[in-house]
Design a protein around this motif. Structure first.
Motif, mmCIF file in Angstrom:
data_model
loop_
_atom_site.group_PDB
_atom_site.id
_atom_site.type_symbol
_atom_site.label_atom_id
_atom_site.label_comp_id
_atom_site.label_asym_id
_atom_site.label_seq_id
_atom_site.Cartn_x
_atom_site.Cartn_y
_atom_site.Cartn_z
ATOM 1 N N UNK A 226 0.891 -1.244 -0.020
ATOM 2 C CA UNK A 226 -0.018 0.012 0.024
ATOM 3 C C UNK A 226 0.643 1.304 0.065
ATOM 4 N N UNK A 227 2.054 1.250 0.778
ATOM 5 C CA UNK A 227 2.821 2.389 0.651
ATOM 6 C C UNK A 227 3.907 2.412 -0.158
ATOM 7 N N UNK A 228 4.012 1.568 -0.974
ATOM 8 C CA UNK A 228 5.485 1.165 -1.909
ATOM 9 C C UNK A 228 4.934 2.112 -3.179
ATOM 10 N N UNK A 229 6.037 2.637 -3.803
ATOM 11 C CA UNK A 229 6.153 3.350 -5.121
ATOM 12 C C UNK A 229 6.906 2.434 -6.242
ATOM 13 N N UNK A 230 7.883 1.681 -5.626
ATOM 14 C CA UNK A 230 8.521 0.666 -6.307
ATOM 15 C C UNK A 230 8.657 -0.427 -5.867
ATOM 16 N N UNK B 15 -0.325 -5.552 -6.876
ATOM 17 C CA UNK B 15 -0.696 -5.462 -8.261
ATOM 18 C C UNK B 15 -1.008 -3.863 -8.564
ATOM 19 N N UNK B 16 -1.160 -2.948 -7.651
ATOM 20 C CA UNK B 16 -1.389 -1.612 -7.680
ATOM 21 C C UNK B 16 -0.378 -0.916 -7.650
ATOM 22 N N UNK B 17 0.794 -1.441 -7.676
ATOM 23 C CA UNK B 17 2.146 -0.355 -7.309
ATOM 24 C C UNK B 17 2.508 -0.047 -8.770
ATOM 25 N N UNK B 18 2.846 1.372 -8.831
ATOM 26 C CA UNK B 18 3.031 1.735 -10.415
ATOM 27 C C UNK B 18 4.064 0.994 -11.104
#
Length: 732
Positions: free
Chosen positions: A658-662, A674-677
């Motif tokens: 939830x808090x990850x960008x990569x 699955x929702x991480x950019x």
């Protein structure tokens, strides 16, 4: 603007006799355009027909505008760039596609093309390891049964305890595990697949058993003269290491037969750090010493007889004899690119002596460069061509300016002390000119600066010229008579202080200054600036210093990636606090870590499963996620998961996603996050090669090796696969 154009026109008129020297620069730019800027392979029409058509039209236009200086410059540039582009396309498509090598242990048979002796990696007194280059290799397994022989060469490392006697031309059979040329360690790094494509290499492997000798002395493959030279090189190399074991034998074998692979790793590193690496690469220095000694001896013998001295052109005959011996020396040392360039320039010098013209000139260098670029256009991307051309060009241009002053100084001084001072000054000047010209090239390819190269060269080069090389030539000459041992011992006595000097200078403070990776445009700016300074004679030549400064500053102007992923996806490197912390495991861990360290000019170390960096930006092994690391870079959360036994089937916790960008994983991510950019794992590395992540507060950017290199003939398919080597279909 009209006044500026008029001023430029007047400068070009004064330099019009130097305009032809820019022809190899145009050819090289055309090759660079093909190799470095394109991301898709041009067709026959785009790669040959259009550039050659442009060159023909430009030639016609240049003829009609032959009285216009600007017209000649414009159309001359179009001609050379078009020919360089077409030559690069033709040079690429002369080679056969990369074969698809078996991924399992398989029986291989082939004909020995070359044998190399490799010193032990740990520097012990263990026996040398042998590497054989196999031509016409055939795989003996169920899938490839009946395949045609490979048209590329395979390099196989034999087992250390394999004592089967081999020579060039033998046909052997061995079980080995093969691998294709490796992918670059990160986008923009050294491309070994490009090098293997033009070196006619298919890959390498390691023998799993002893060699079985099938037949001996196959002379049907290749030319008999080539086989004879290869066997001669092997016998001389073995004899040298018998008389001179250790590092002295490695240096002696390098300068006499070009067996640079026999030099120990520590000695090689010391030579590189002290600025003496050129002594371990057979090039213009070695060929010049050999030809100079032979020419002096030949001219002395011809002048000693009254008949020949009065009736023959002793100088021209001595030069021809020296060039013939130089040709044999180049063939004996393997005919590497720098030696070929030096041999061609020596041929131009011999023609100049025979015709009574100037021997060393910029035109001879330009002619040699044109021939090399047209015949082997890939050389413009290699360090050997760039360093040799830069050094010779700087020497010729420097002595064009300084020769009158040096001549007046030598004429005004007498005595042995003044003579010694003059020679020392010339030697120091030569080292400074060649070293400063090749310094940016060394920065670009090796990522180092050696500030003490002048000190080391002032001692090592004279020893090489007056002691090591003459005794080495005498040793080779007396080797058929078995009287070479005294000369090799004396040669080793001269090599010992050179090795000692390299070791001392290499351990001085700041003897080897690491610099970050130089981008391609930075190296191009350096080479154009150096050409501008050396090829012009008027005061506007110093405008080229702007290109030199810009190119040498480019490593610090380039934005470096924050996270890198190895080509196999097994290693992840995170940059933090001036270091690169490596997470994961890989079979190619050592070379990848070395490549990363050279690219970033920062220390590389393996990060433990649990702990955090001094700044706290990277943390691994938290209680709830033991196999996961979290890096906070520029306000962005980068999650790295190590490879575990679950092979990625165990999902990452939802709070981390939830808090990850990569999210990066050394195992397949599958359905995790699955929702991480940005999601990168072993599958993405398998498909795209090495990956680099640029972390920004606004938007993160991913650069892949496949997008960087594009779809070119030398770029292997995902997983390192090439063209299948299936047997021909049976005829009906």
């Amino acid at each position: 603007m009209p006044r500026l154009m008029l001023h430029l026109h007047s400068l070009l008129v004064q330099e019009q006799r130097r305009l032809v020297l820019w022809a190899p620069v145009g050819l090289a730019l055309g090759a660079v355009l093909y190799f470095g800027l394109l991301r898709t392979e041009p067709s026959l029409l785009e790669g040959v027909v259009l550039p050659c058509g442009m060159a023909v039209l430009a030639s016609i236009a240049a003829w009609h505008m032959r009285y216009s200086l600007w017209g000649r410059l414009l159309w001359g540039g179009c001609i050379t760039v078009g020919l360089g582009f077409a030559a690069a396309w033709g040079g690429t498509h002369r080679h056969t596609p990369m074969p698809d090598l078996p991924r399992f242990a398989t029986e291989i048979s082939g004909i020995v093309q070359a044998i190399s002796l490799l010193p032990p990696v740990d520097g012990t007194d263990a026996p040398f390891e042998r590497r054989v280059d196999l031509a016409q290799a055939v795989f003996h397994n169920a899938l490839n049964e009946g395949m045609p022989p490979l048209r590329r060469v395979l390099s196989v490392y034999l087992q250390p305890n394999d004592s089967v006697p081999l020579q060039v031309g033998d046909q052997l059979r061995v079980k080995a595990l093969l691998q294709p040329p490796p992918f670059p360690a990160l986008p923009g790094a050294r491309d070994r697949q490009f090098e293997a494509w033009f070196a006619n290499q298919a890959g390498s492997g390691r023998a799993l058993g002893h060699v079985q000798l099938v037949t001996m002395g196959q002379t049907g493959h290749g030319h008999k003269l080539q086989l004879w030279f290869e066997n001669l090189r092997e016998r001389i190399n073995t004899r040298i290491h018998t008389i001179l074991p250790g590092s002295k034998g490695g240096v002696a074998a390098t300068v006499l037969v070009g067996a640079s692979e026999t030099v120990e790793k520590q000695v090689r590193e010391d030579f590189a750090a002290s600025g003496l690496a050129h002594l371990l690469a057979v090039a213009g220095l070695h060929l010049g010493i050999v030809m100079g000694l032979v020419m002096a001896a030949s001219r002395l013998l011809l002048a000693a007889t009254e008949y020949t001295a009065l009736r023959w052109s002793c100088k021209a005959l001595a030069a021809l004899c020296a060039w013939s011996v130089g040709l044999v020396y180049v063939l004996l040392t393997g005919a590497h690119l720098p030696a070929q360039r030096s041999l061609f320039m020596a041929a131009v010098a011999v023609l100049g002596i025979a015709a009574g013209r100037r021997v060393v000139s910029m035109r001879g260098l330009a002619m040699a460069a044109c021939v090399l670029v047209l015949c082997m256009p890939q050389v413009v991307m290699g360090v050997a061509f760039q360093m040799s051309m830069a050094a010779v060009m700087a020497l010729v241009a420097g002595y064009e300016v300084l020769q009158p002053k040096l001549t007046r100084w030598r004429a005004s001084t007498t005595g042995f002390g003044h003579w010694l001072a003059w020679h020392g000054a010339v030697l120091a000047l030569t080292s400074v000119l060649a070293g400063c010209a090749t310094l940016p090239v060394a920065m670009a390819h090796f990522g180092v600066i050696q500030p003490f190269f002048v000190v080391a060269n002032m001692v090592a080069v004279p020893l090489m010229a007056v002691w090591i090389m003459p005794l080495g030539l005498l040793a080779v000459g007396f080797m058929p008579l078995h009287m070479d041992a005294p000369f090799l011992w004396l040669m080793g006595a001269g090599i010992r202080p050179v090795i000692w000097l390299a070791h001392i200078v290499a351990h001085w403070p700041a003897a080897r200054v690491a610099v970050p990776h130089m981008p391609g445009w930075g190296l191009l700016a350096v080479m154009l600036g150096l050409n501008w300074i050396c090829l012009w004679r008027q005061h506007w030549r110093w405008v080229g210093c702007a290109g030199l400064v810009l190119g040498m500053a480019s490593p610090w102007l380039l934005v470096q990636p924050d996270v890198v992923i190895s080509p196999d996806g097994g290693l992840v490197g995170v940059r933090d606090s001036g270091k690169v912390y490596v997470i994961g495991q890989s079979r190619a861990q050592r070379p990848i870590m070395q490549a990363w360290g050279q690219y970033f000019a920062q220390p590389v170390e393996v990060f433990p499963p649990e702990g955090e960096t001094p700044g706290g930006a990277l943390t691994c092994g938290a209680e709830d996620t033991p196999d996961t690391c979290v890096a906070l870079l520029r306000g962005q959360d980068v999650v790295v998961r190590r490879q575990d036994t679950s092979d990625g089937r165990e999902l990452l916790p939802a709070d981390i996603c939830a808090g990850a960008d990569v999210v990066i994983s050394t195992a397949p991510l599958r359905a995790s996050c699955p929702n991480v950019p940005i999601r990168l794992d072993r599958f993405s590395a398998w498909e795209n090669g090495a990956e680099a992540v640029f972390v920004h507060q606004s938007k993160n950017v991913v650069r892949t090796d496949r997008a960087w290199r594009g779809q070119r003939p030398w770029v292997l398919k995902p997983g390192g696969h090439g063209m299948p080597v299936l047997p021909l279909a049976p005829s009906e």
